[in-house]
Enzyme design. Structure first.
Site, PDB file in Angstrom:
ATOM      1  N   THR A 140      44.258  72.908  13.636  1.00 39.21           N
ATOM      2  CA  THR A 140      45.215  71.779  14.313  1.00 39.21           C
ATOM      3  C   THR A 140      46.367  72.256  14.303  1.00 39.21           C
ATOM      4  O   THR A 140      47.108  73.298  12.977  1.00 39.21           O
ATOM      5  CB  THR A 140      44.661  70.138  13.742  1.00 39.21           C
ATOM      6  OG1 THR A 140      45.192  70.445  12.047  1.00 39.21           O
ATOM      7  CG2 THR A 140      43.612  69.083  14.090  1.00 39.21           C
ATOM      8  N   TYR A 191      44.654  79.930  22.131  1.00 48.50           N
ATOM      9  CA  TYR A 191      46.045  79.224  23.213  1.00 48.50           C
ATOM     10  C   TYR A 191      46.330  80.226  23.404  1.00 48.50           C
ATOM     11  O   TYR A 191      46.688  80.674  23.662  1.00 48.50           O
ATOM     12  CB  TYR A 191      46.460  78.057  23.212  1.00 48.50           C
ATOM     13  CG  TYR A 191      46.479  76.541  22.923  1.00 48.50           C
ATOM     14  CD1 TYR A 191      45.290  75.959  23.086  1.00 48.50           C
ATOM     15  CD2 TYR A 191      47.096  76.271  21.690  1.00 48.50           C
ATOM     16  CE1 TYR A 191      44.669  74.801  23.331  1.00 48.50           C
ATOM     17  CE2 TYR A 191      46.277  74.405  22.044  1.00 48.50           C
ATOM     18  CZ  TYR A 191      45.395  74.885  22.331  1.00 48.50           C
ATOM     19  OH  TYR A 191      44.978  73.182  22.166  1.00 48.50           O
ATOM     20  N   THR A 217      39.904  78.194  22.952  1.00 46.54           N
ATOM     21  CA  THR A 217      39.930  76.657  23.188  1.00 46.54           C
ATOM     22  C   THR A 217      40.061  76.634  24.934  1.00 46.54           C
ATOM     23  O   THR A 217      41.113  77.591  25.895  1.00 46.54           O
ATOM     24  CB  THR A 217      41.341  75.787  22.942  1.00 46.54           C
ATOM     25  OG1 THR A 217      40.265  75.778  21.448  1.00 46.54           O
ATOM     26  CG2 THR A 217      41.325  74.524  23.322  1.00 46.54           C
ATOM     27  N   SER A 319      33.391  69.606  21.860  1.00 47.25           N
ATOM     28  CA  SER A 319      34.732  69.247  21.538  1.00 47.25           C
ATOM     29  C   SER A 319      35.568  67.944  22.700  1.00 47.25           C
ATOM     30  O   SER A 319      35.243  68.952  24.038  1.00 47.25           O
ATOM     31  CB  SER A 319      35.428  70.099  20.502  1.00 47.25           C
ATOM     32  OG  SER A 319      37.039  69.062  20.358  1.00 47.25           O
ATOM     33  N   HIS A 321      38.280  67.719  21.803  1.00 49.46           N
ATOM     34  CA  HIS A 321      40.064  67.536  21.647  1.00 49.46           C
ATOM     35  C   HIS A 321      40.225  66.237  20.797  1.00 49.46           C
ATOM     36  O   HIS A 321      41.609  66.534  20.632  1.00 49.46           O
ATOM     37  CB  HIS A 321      40.800  68.084  22.719  1.00 49.46           C
ATOM     38  CG  HIS A 321      41.934  68.887  22.635  1.00 49.46           C
ATOM     39  ND1 HIS A 321      41.904  70.019  22.628  1.00 49.46           N
ATOM     40  CD2 HIS A 321      43.140  68.841  20.913  1.00 49.46           C
ATOM     41  CE1 HIS A 321      42.544  71.130  22.168  1.00 49.46           C
ATOM     42  NE2 HIS A 321      43.736  69.921  21.715  1.00 49.46           N
ATOM     43  N   ARG A 324      41.548  63.951  22.706  1.00 46.46           N
ATOM     44  CA  ARG A 324      43.282  64.972  23.116  1.00 46.46           C
ATOM     45  C   ARG A 324      43.034  65.484  25.127  1.00 46.46           C
ATOM     46  O   ARG A 324      44.276  65.944  25.118  1.00 46.46           O
ATOM     47  CB  ARG A 324      43.974  65.318  22.217  1.00 46.46           C
ATOM     48  CG  ARG A 324      44.316  64.681  21.126  1.00 46.46           C
ATOM     49  CD  ARG A 324      43.800  64.969  19.881  1.00 46.46           C
ATOM     50  NE  ARG A 324      45.337  66.203  19.859  1.00 46.46           N
ATOM     51  CZ  ARG A 324      46.644  65.133  19.551  1.00 46.46           C
ATOM     52  NH1 ARG A 324      46.497  64.236  18.339  1.00 46.46           N
ATOM     53  NH2 ARG A 324      48.085  66.096  19.308  1.00 46.46           N
ATOM     54  N   ASP A 352      32.996  68.862  17.081  1.00 49.10           N
ATOM     55  CA  ASP A 352      33.694  67.326  16.636  1.00 49.10           C
ATOM     56  C   ASP A 352      34.047  66.333  17.390  1.00 49.10           C
ATOM     57  O   ASP A 352      33.834  66.225  17.845  1.00 49.10           O
ATOM     58  CB  ASP A 352      35.412  68.364  16.373  1.00 49.10           C
ATOM     59  CG  ASP A 352      36.198  69.272  16.843  1.00 49.10           C
ATOM     60  OD1 ASP A 352      36.383  68.836  18.537  1.00 49.10           O
ATOM     61  OD2 ASP A 352      36.535  69.911  17.112  1.00 49.10           O
ATOM     62  N   ARG A 376      42.544  64.694  12.378  1.00 49.38           N
ATOM     63  CA  ARG A 376      42.770  64.168  11.782  1.00 49.38           C
ATOM     64  C   ARG A 376      42.214  63.292  10.278  1.00 49.38           C
ATOM     65  O   ARG A 376      43.346  63.831  10.225  1.00 49.38           O
ATOM     66  CB  ARG A 376      43.016  62.854  12.834  1.00 49.38           C
ATOM     67  CG  ARG A 376      43.434  63.005  13.980  1.00 49.38           C
ATOM     68  CD  ARG A 376      43.371  61.577  15.010  1.00 49.38           C
ATOM     69  NE  ARG A 376      43.818  61.796  15.997  1.00 49.38           N
ATOM     70  CZ  ARG A 376      42.649  62.457  17.233  1.00 49.38           C
ATOM     71  NH1 ARG A 376      42.017  62.463  16.992  1.00 49.38           N
ATOM     72  NH2 ARG A 376      43.921  61.748  18.501  1.00 49.38           N
TER      73      ARG A 376
HETATM   74  C1  LIG Z   1      47.828  66.577  15.957  1.00 53.19           C
HETATM   75  C2  LIG Z   1      46.328  67.765  16.499  1.00 53.19           C
HETATM   76  C3  LIG Z   1      47.180  68.898  16.958  1.00 53.19           C
HETATM   77  C4  LIG Z   1      45.526  69.229  17.010  1.00 53.19           C
HETATM   78  N1  LIG Z   1      46.029  71.084  17.608  1.00 53.19           N
HETATM   79  C5  LIG Z   1      44.728  71.990  18.462  1.00 53.19           C
HETATM   80  C6  LIG Z   1      45.196  73.188  18.307  1.00 53.19           C
HETATM   81  O1  LIG Z   1      45.930  73.507  18.595  1.00 53.19           O
HETATM   82  N2  LIG Z   1      43.931  73.812  19.102  1.00 53.19           N
HETATM   83  C7  LIG Z   1      43.106  72.655  19.258  1.00 53.19           C
HETATM   84  O2  LIG Z   1      42.265  73.982  19.519  1.00 53.19           O
HETATM   85  N3  LIG Z   1      42.437  71.538  18.905  1.00 53.19           N
HETATM   86  C8  LIG Z   1      43.620  71.169  18.056  1.00 53.19           C
HETATM   87  N4  LIG Z   1      43.716  69.854  18.684  1.00 53.19           N
HETATM   88  C9  LIG Z   1      41.788  69.230  18.633  1.00 53.19           C
HETATM   89  C10 LIG Z   1      41.311  69.762  17.096  1.00 53.19           C
HETATM   90  O3  LIG Z   1      41.041  71.139  17.006  1.00 53.19           O
HETATM   91  C11 LIG Z   1      40.270  69.296  17.011  1.00 53.19           C
HETATM   92  O4  LIG Z   1      39.171  69.026  18.327  1.00 53.19           O
HETATM   93  C12 LIG Z   1      40.086  67.467  16.878  1.00 53.19           C
HETATM   94  O5  LIG Z   1      40.753  66.957  16.433  1.00 53.19           O
HETATM   95  C13 LIG Z   1      38.621  66.447  16.792  1.00 53.19           C
HETATM   96  O6  LIG Z   1      38.802  65.143  16.729  1.00 53.19           O
HETATM   97  P1  LIG Z   1      39.023  64.166  15.115  1.00 53.19           P
HETATM   98  O7  LIG Z   1      41.124  64.460  14.698  1.00 53.19           O
HETATM   99  O8  LIG Z   1      39.152  62.832  15.627  1.00 53.19           O
HETATM  100  O9  LIG Z   1      38.617  64.705  13.711  1.00 53.19           O
HETATM  101  C14 LIG Z   1      44.387  68.748  17.587  1.00 53.19           C
HETATM  102  C15 LIG Z   1      44.234  67.943  16.992  1.00 53.19           C
HETATM  103  C16 LIG Z   1      44.945  67.326  16.716  1.00 53.19           C
HETATM  104  C17 LIG Z   1      44.684  65.382  16.393  1.00 53.19           C
END
Ligand SMILES: Cc1cc2nc3c(=O)[nH]c(=O)nc-3n(C[C@H](O)[C@H](O)[C@H](O)COP(=O)(O)O)c2cc1C
Length: 424
Positions: A140, A191, A217, A319, A321, A324, A352, A376
């Site tokens: 994250t 990224y 990613t 995943s 994300h 997101r 995840d 999270r």
């Molecule tokens: C605040 C935040 C920032 C994130 N930033 C990235 C990132 O920079 N690169 C990426 O591949 N995934 C990012 N993710 C996704 C996480 O790697 C992961 O896939 C996701 O948080 C897993 O779900 P969960 O939050 O329900 O556990 C981010 C997620 C959150 C919540």
């Protein structure tokens, strides 16, 4: 409604009505009045949304946490609304965000009895590295938005529990510093940007730092409507520019290039920090450019899993994300079997998005996952208490996972298989 609960409900309604009624002044009703405080308060909302709603109920010490949800409202109190909103947000209607949690209800465990589970080994081995737990830290970005120690606190907590950690390209700590704090190899999430050369330069830097695996990613190619973020940001009275444009905010949104992993890399050709032009050829090119293992993060179909194998990937991270990416409505636990079956054991498949309980973890392991990531939950721990909060979040997940394994009658992760799970 069964008779007894119908009777209880009508008694509760009566007591509720009486509590606001002058009738209570009547001496004959004094006994009933004494009962009123014992009426159970309304059930809290589903913990997927919130833990305790009242600020005075918040935990004051990580040790007080009963489950990982207990950290979220503490983080909410501590962290600026815009930062909290960025963490919490999904996309559009947040259907995928909800689905990630709700889908676990569709799967139940089939525990086996009369096995000696007095000794349980929860360790896993991925690409030759052994970890104490199947739970890993998903990447994250921008962790200093939640606590000044940011990714260093996360890395130290990962070290304390011997967890696999992935560091985001957009981290507010460099890959070198994260590896030092973790005291061992950290995977680098990529990224790749719109410039293939920049992506490869980032990977080479991570490789030089000692990172053994790059998690590319592949699920962020478009703009996104993070409604929760946008609404909470409007309630934030601080002047965001003070940090974001001074560099103190790690170059968040305003200027991503100030994030430390870009230091020393020529970004003049970068049109976008997203990779909307990335294709399978890029994965081949990456394969030829690095000896790091390549894991594709964000694969959600059997078709793409098969292509990942064909194009030389070493692993897959299923995943969405954390809800997101796109608001597809499909939970990753619903995707997992499709991908595991397509891969046919040729690569490790990680997963995840939405994992919050030991039973969630055990379900995924039984369905063939080699590891389970959380995003999270550790950010809640970080925003609530810094490193001790992250440590406790991971500890709770470990305790629950171990207990769920014991209850299923398995002594190690390898003993779990699809027979331990059924879809409702
Ligand atoms: C605040 C935040 C920032 C994130 N930033 C990235 C990132 O920079 N690169 C990426 O591949 N995934 C990012 N993710 C996704 C996480 O790697 C992961 O896939 C996701 O948080 C897993 O779900 P969960 O939050 O329900 O556990 C981010 C997620 C959150 C919540």
């Amino acid at each position: 409604m069964p008779y007894s609960s119908a009777r209880f409900a009508s008694r509760r309604r009566l007591l509720k009505w009486l509590s606001g009624s002058p009738l209570l002044a009547w001496p004959g009703l004094a006994g009933l009045a004494a009962e009123i405080p014992q009426v159970a308060p309304p059930k809290r909302p589903d913990p997927m949304i919130w833990g305790p709603g009242e600020l005075q109920d918040l935990i004051k010490d990580p040790k007080d946490a009963i489950n990982v949800f207990d950290f979220e409202p503490v983080m909410r109190r501590n962290v600026p609304p815009a930062h909290f909103g960025y963490m919490a947000s999904g996309i559009d209607d947040e259907i995928t965000l909800r689905a990630n949690r709700e889908a676990f209800l569709k799967y139940y465990l089939r525990p086996r009895r009369l096995n000696d589970v007095s000794k349980v080994d929860t360790s896993v081995e991925i690409f030759g590295f052994k970890y104490g737990s199947p739970i890993f830290i998903s990447p994250t970005g921008g962790n200093k938005a939640y606590h000044p120690d940011g990714e260093l606190a996360v890395a130290r907590a990962a070290r304390a529990g011997n967890h696999l950690e992935m560091l985001a390209t957009g981290a507010t700590t460099s890959i070198e510093a994260a590896i030092e704090a973790r005291g061992g190899p950290v995977w680098f999430q990529l990224y790749a940007t719109s410039s293939p050369e920049v992506g490869i330069a980032l990977v080479k830097r991570a490789e030089k730092a000692g990172s053994p695996v790059v998690a590319v990613t592949v699920d962020r190619v478009a703009g996104r409507n993070q409604e929760t973020l946008f609404r909470l940001r409007r309630t934030d009275t601080r002047n965001c520019k003070d940090c974001h444009e001074s560099g103190q905010g790690g170059g968040a949104s305003g200027d991503r290039s100030r994030r430390p992993n870009y230091d020393g890399i020529d970004l003049s050709q970068v049109r976008s920090f997203q990779s909307d032009n990335m294709t399978w050829d890029y994965i081949r090119r990456l394969r030829d450019s690095t000896s790091m293992k390549i894991v594709l993060k964000g694969i959600l179909t059997a078709e793409d899993a098969t292509l990942a194998v064909k194009h030389g990937a070493d692993g897959i991270l299923v995943s969405n994300h954390g809800g997101r990416g796109e608001d597809s409505g499909r939970a990753t636990i619903d995707v997992l079997t499709e991908v595991v079956e397509a891969v046919k054991g040729r690569l490790p498949v990680l997963v995840d998005s939405g994992f919050r309980r030991g039973t969630d973890v055990v379900k995924a392991l039984a369905m063939g996952a080699a590891g389970v990531g959380v995003g999270r939950p550790y950010l809640w721990g970080l925003g609530a208490f810094g490193q001790p909060g992250v440590e406790r979040v991971l500890e709770l997940l470990r305790i629950e996972t171990r207990a769920a394994m014991q209850q299923c009658g398995v002594r190690n992760v390898k003993e779990l298989n699809p027979s331990f799970v059924r879809r409702v």
